[in-house]
Design an enzyme around this catalytic site. Structure first.
Site, PDB file in Angstrom:
ATOM      1  N   ASP A 115       0.839  -1.203   0.000  1.00  0.00           N
ATOM      2  CA  ASP A 115       0.000   0.000   0.000  1.00  0.00           C
ATOM      3  C   ASP A 115       0.879   1.261   0.000  1.00  0.00           C
ATOM      4  OD1 ASP A 115      -2.760   1.357   0.704  1.00  0.00           O
ATOM      5  OD2 ASP A 115      -1.342   2.081   2.205  1.00  0.00           O
ATOM      6  N   LYS A 149       1.451   4.296  -2.930  1.00  0.00           N
ATOM      7  CA  LYS A 149       1.379   5.743  -2.661  1.00  0.00           C
ATOM      8  C   LYS A 149       2.702   6.427  -3.027  1.00  0.00           C
ATOM      9  CE  LYS A 149      -1.956   4.893   1.024  1.00  0.00           C
ATOM     10  NZ  LYS A 149      -2.091   4.554   2.450  1.00  0.00           N
TER      11      LYS A 149
HETATM   12  N1  HSE Z   1      -4.889   0.981   4.601  1.00  0.00           N
HETATM   13  C1  HSE Z   1      -4.478   2.305   4.358  1.00  0.00           C
HETATM   14  C2  HSE Z   1      -3.591   2.752   5.509  1.00  0.00           C
HETATM   15  C3  HSE Z   1      -5.698   3.190   4.256  1.00  0.00           C
HETATM   16  O1  HSE Z   1      -3.534   2.055   6.526  1.00  0.00           O
HETATM   17  O2  HSE Z   1      -2.935   3.767   5.414  1.00  0.00           O
HETATM   18  C4  HSE Z   1      -5.429   4.501   3.620  1.00  0.00           C
HETATM   19  O3  HSE Z   1      -4.885   4.372   2.357  1.00  0.00           O
END
Ligand code: HSE
Length: 452
Positions: free
Chosen positions: A201, A205
């Protein structure tokens, strides 16, 4: 003026938050946007299920493609998550001439180049503020606020779930799985929490941030990714004793040799503001040539913080609807024909400092042998700390050694901080270390950044 009609794909945590914020602040939002924003249709998995948020006045469908094909809808808000259906739905919406707002970082990081090409051709906007760092307006800040600058590097805590887990381990001694369960219960974690804890994740980003910071196409496959699953309370405690905190960091840096893009747990000096960002909070430190260092801090996940970014994008799109497409802010900050192919460094080519924890036999000459390997590899040591064997260390490593006549079989833990060196150099030294008879081979290595 005629209201703008919005179709919502997905009414989960963020979708529900978006409806709440749009209703609660309706007057203020339409005063800012210049037109009323109305959600007229929503695609949900189960149209019969009762929801905590009111769906009054919103037609429901189980088919997202009914919304992207609806000529009455001006803007599609994609909150489905995942890749396949979301990609098809967004591309169809764009090809049908609809503007899109999405919170889907995987979609943008992996398929953004294609999506923006389609959007450019059709003259529509695809806005993705909510895809990075939840409620922090980091896309807008870098793309517009820092437009005068050459960005040198950025370093961010951009996964709330990982930051929450490490914070809970440190503050309350929580175990990893318990802290993850809490993050899931609070709605922070991805549908598959492996994406959070394995670093994927954050890598999605970072891909997006690097693209808009450096003017390069989106290149997820070039990001080095390491999650937080191997971090133990032992290392958190030793790091603190040495004046550092371990944080899940995404780092994008321009160097003379090329760009570094990496996500991994990192020791950060305690006085650094970034080291004090706890819980689900996110923060991004950006170093740029004209402004210097700026810091952006806020909630990185959660219903309304993420909705704040979704609605801000809606307002932006509504304002831009009447603008000539050529005069809008480019999707990836730089004009589409001017994105550059910059060389990317592999993880072996990067330069960083290291924290290291190793278990060794407590015998004369062992430390000298270790430091000799570092000296021979031209690696400077910053700090060396020796501890008795910690209670929670790998018991296997203790049984591995057999007492030799007349020699101590006691083991101790050595913690070392190095100065900056090239990763390839460090890896070679580490291999030599693990070949020493007196050193257990389960050596812990965590990268360290002073961010100065
Ligand atoms: N799962 C992501 C986090 C949510 O924990 O940052 C926001 O993108």
């Amino acid at each position: 003026m005629k209201a703008v009609n919005v179709g919502l794909l997905g009414v989960g945590t963020v979708g529900g938050g978006t409806l709440e914020v749009l209703r609660r602040n309706a007057d203020e939002i339409s005063a800012r946007a210049g037109r009323t924003i109305r959600v007229v249709k929503a695609a949900v998995r189960d149209v019969t299920r009762a929801r905590s948020v009111s769906m009054d006045g919103i037609a429901l469908t189980a088919d997202p493609f009914e919304i992207v094909g609806d000529p009455g809808i001006d803007i599609v808000v994609e909150l489905l998550g995942g890749e396949d259906i979301a990609k098809q739905a967004v591309l169809q919406a764009v090809d049908n001439g609809k503007h899109v707002v999405t919170a889907n970082k995987a979609l943008i990081a992996l398929h953004g180049n294609t999506i923006f090409e389609h959007a450019q051709r059709r003259g529509v906007m695809v806005a993705f503020e909510a895809a990075v760092a939840g409620g922090i307006p980091i896309i807008k800040s870098i793309r517009e606020g820092l437009a005068a600058n050459r960005i040198e590097w950025l370093a961010g805590i951009i996964n709330g779930t990982s930051n929450y887990i490490l914070s809970m381990m440190e503050a309350e001694g929580s175990d990893f799985d318990g802290a993850l369960k809490q993050a899931q219960a609070l709605g922070y974690a991805e549908a598959d929490p492996q994406f959070d804890i394995a670093g994927t994740d954050a890598a999605h980003k970072l891909t997006i941030l690097a693209s808009i910071a450096f003017g390069i196409p989106l290149q997820f496959e070039r990001v080095y990714v390491q999650g937080i699953t191997a971090i133990t309370l032992t290392d958190i405690i030793y790091a603190r004793e040495l004046g550092y905190r371990i944080k899940p960091l995404g780092l994008a840096r321009r160097t003379a040799e090329g760009l570094e893009l990496r996500v991994h747990p990192t020791l950060i000096p305690q006085p650094c503001l970034l080291a004090n960002v706890d819980g689900v909070m996110n923060a991004i430190l950006v170093r740029a040539d004209a402004v210097g260092t700026t810091l952006y801090y806020g909630a990185g996940a959660g219903a309304e913080p993420t909705a704040s970014s979704v609605v801000a994008d809606l307002v932006d799109v509504v304002r831009a609807i009447t603008t000539d497409p050529e005069n809008r802010v480019p999707h990836l900050a730089f004009q589409p024909g001017l994105l550059a192919a910059a060389p990317m460094l592999s993880i072996e080519q990067i330069e960083t400092a290291y924290y290291m924890r190793l278990n060794v036999l407590n015998r004369p000459g062992v430390l000298a042998a270790i430091t000799k390997i570092f000296g021979d590899s031209d690696i400077s040591l910053e700090t060396v700390l020796q501890k008795g064997f910690p209670k929670d260390s790998d018991p296997e490593s203790r049984s591995r050694s057999r007492p030799e006549h007349g020699k101590s079989n006691q083991r101790v833990t050595i913690i070392m901080l190095t100065q900056k060196t090239r990763e390839r150099n460090f890896s070679v030294a580490l291999k030599k270390l693990s070949q020493l008879e007196a050193v257990d081979d389960n050596i812990v290595r965590i990268r360290l950044e002073n961010l100065s």
